[in-house]
Enzyme design. Structure first.
Site, PDB file in Angstrom:
ATOM      1  N   SER A   1       0.787  -1.228   0.000  1.00 24.30           N
ATOM      2  CA  SER A   1       0.000   0.000   0.000  1.00 24.30           C
ATOM      3  C   SER A   1       0.821   1.281   0.000  1.00 24.30           C
ATOM      4  O   SER A   1       0.297   2.341  -0.361  1.00 24.30           O
ATOM      5  CB  SER A   1      -0.942   0.004   1.209  1.00 24.30           C
ATOM      6  OG  SER A   1      -0.212  -0.030   2.424  1.00 24.30           O
TER       7      SER A   1
ATOM      8  N   HIS B   1      -5.351  -3.828  -2.245  1.00 25.67           N
ATOM      9  CA  HIS B   1      -5.053  -2.844  -3.284  1.00 25.67           C
ATOM     10  C   HIS B   1      -4.901  -3.470  -4.667  1.00 25.67           C
ATOM     11  O   HIS B   1      -4.654  -2.761  -5.639  1.00 25.67           O
ATOM     12  CB  HIS B   1      -3.787  -2.055  -2.924  1.00 25.67           C
ATOM     13  CG  HIS B   1      -4.023  -1.000  -1.901  1.00 25.67           C
ATOM     14  ND1 HIS B   1      -4.571   0.230  -2.198  1.00 25.67           N
ATOM     15  CD2 HIS B   1      -3.802  -0.987  -0.559  1.00 25.67           C
ATOM     16  CE1 HIS B   1      -4.658   0.957  -1.095  1.00 25.67           C
ATOM     17  NE2 HIS B   1      -4.203   0.241  -0.089  1.00 25.67           N
TER      18      HIS B   1
ATOM     19  N   LYS C   1     -12.241  -0.067  -1.340  1.00 22.74           N
ATOM     20  CA  LYS C   1     -11.366   0.670  -2.252  1.00 22.74           C
ATOM     21  C   LYS C   1     -11.972   0.657  -3.659  1.00 22.74           C
ATOM     22  O   LYS C   1     -12.886   1.415  -3.945  1.00 22.74           O
ATOM     23  CB  LYS C   1      -9.958   0.095  -2.189  1.00 22.74           C
ATOM     24  CG  LYS C   1      -9.320   0.279  -0.802  1.00 22.74           C
ATOM     25  CD  LYS C   1      -7.939  -0.276  -0.713  1.00 22.74           C
ATOM     26  CE  LYS C   1      -7.276   0.088   0.603  1.00 22.74           C
ATOM     27  NZ  LYS C   1      -7.958  -0.425   1.805  1.00 22.74           N
TER      28      LYS C   1
END
Length: 406
Positions: free
Chosen positions: A190, A218, A249
């Site tokens: 990240s 991610h 996300k």
């Protein structure tokens, strides 16, 4: 209106004030910036219009019309809350539909949804291992993995970042020890944006009989077919025992999930403490996430735009002379793009100056990253236009020159 009083810190908490004073002295103290409209490529924070390079909204799904419609329809049909934890009275049909949707998307037997990605990692690691077991963890793994490892009371061994040979050395040292061995890596890290060596670590787990776990927070919506993540990117779906993902996300909503075998998921239903002791998602959130996974399949051009924007942005940063990794830190391989500054105070000053010029780009300093490796972390999305990217690059370059960073 009742009179207001000036808040004060009692002596029992004076040590907290002292630590805050130390942050101020270091120049790394910050205040939360408040978003005043929707999460978008251009939005308003603290009353100022800014180009937003700080959001995890990779695919622009936070405000997609189909997700809004799904949330509203679910609220009208089911209400605003579930009313209980999943194991008592809070499992709604729509929760099961979401888990079935994710499992099918990932190509695994089953899935369990948690209230956050942090809870998914910490709850899973801490429940599937005990004090007789071993955890081998990349030194740059996410804090939720670290906390889950500590809660498990297993013996923790940390291997150098993406150093598969070092991971094997550690596995060799403990291969004859009693207890299970679990190897964990982020799919995408990240802070630096580099990709974990998933396939090579799978080889090690096969060789030494270890459990393989990947946190794909991610990578979800970014890597793999239609955003299926790093596990799919490397063709390792059947070799990774525990896949963790996020709904907060690229998916655009809230939550985390774990994918794997039916037995793994049934076990987590019974033993994962965040699952057992937290109220389940509002039905609107579950419906939103279902709609998001449908969009990943039907609108692959979003991911194509994301990568096109990322390549252009990173190329232009290099041309301008910014250090975006590859020298003293790993090189970014994804839309997460660090601009390495080094000094924490200088980094936070740079971030504040960028904001004053109309660019939201967050400064990251110790303890989130090691001392001397502070950076501005930029995240590209599919929704940034070329004009917005060029304007952001202009602000970055002129401000960096003014502050003698370039």
């Amino acid at each position: 209106m009742s009179p207001t009083s000036t808040p004060s810190t009692r002596p029992q908490l004076a040590h907290l004030s002292a630590q805050l004073d130390d942050l101020r002295a270091r120049g790394t103290y910050f205040r939360l910036r408040v978003l005043e409209d929707e999460q978008a490529s251009v939005c308003h924070y603290d009353g100022r219009e800014v180009i937003n390079l700080a959001s995890n909204n990779y695919l622009g799904l936070c405000n997609h019309p189909k997700l809004r419609e799904a949330a509203i329809a679910a609220t009208e049909k089911y209400g605003v809350g579930s009313g209980a934890v999943r194991t008592i009275a809070g499992t709604m049909r729509i929760h099961m539909e979401l888990e079935e949707k994710i499992a099918a998307f990932k190509g695994v037997e089953a899935c369990v949804v948690f209230q956050s990605g942090f809870a998914a990692n910490a709850g899973t690691v801490s429940s599937i291992l005990g004090k007789e077991d071993f955890i081998l963890s990349d030194e740059l793994n996410h804090a939720s993995i670290i906390d889950g490892a500590r809660l498990s009371r297993a013996k923790i061994k940390v291997f150098r970042h993406k150093d598969v040979a070092h991971a094997e050395e550690l596995l060799k040292e403990i291969q004859n020890e009693p207890g299970r061995k679990l190897v964990i890596t982020d799919g995408v890290f990240s802070m630096d944006g580099d990709i974990g060596p998933v396939a090579q670590l799978c080889d090690l787990c096969d060789k030494y009989g270890a459990i393989m776990m990947v946190d794909d927070a991610h990578a979800s919506g970014v890597l793999g077919r239609n955003g299926r993540g790093s596990v799919d990117h490397f063709g390792c779906t059947q070799r990774v025992d525990v896949q963790v993902g996020t709904l907060s996300k690229a998916i655009g909503a809230l939550g985390g999930y774990v994918c794997g075998s039916r037995d793994l998921i049934d076990y987590l239903y019974h033993r994962a403490r965040p699952f057992l002791f937290s109220t389940s998602h509002p039905p609107s959130v579950a419906a939103t996430c279902i709609a998001a996974f449908d969009l990943l399949e039907s609108e692959p051009e979003r991911i194509e735009r994301l990568w096109s924007n990322t390549r252009y942005f990173q190329e232009q940063l290099k041309i301008a002379g910014f250090d975006i990794g590859g020298k003293t830190t790993p090189a970014s391989e994804t839309p997460i793009t660090p601009i390495l500054i080094g000094d924490g105070r200088k980094t936070m000053d740079f971030s504040r100056a960028l904001f004053e010029q109309g660019l939201m780009a967050t400064g990251i300093a110790f303890p989130t990253v090691p001392e001397g490796k502070a950076r501005i972390r930029c995240i590209m999305t599919s929704e940034h236009t070329r004009q917005q990217i060029d304007q952001a690059l202009e602000i970055l370059t002129t401000t960096a020159k003014r502050l003698e960073i370039l």
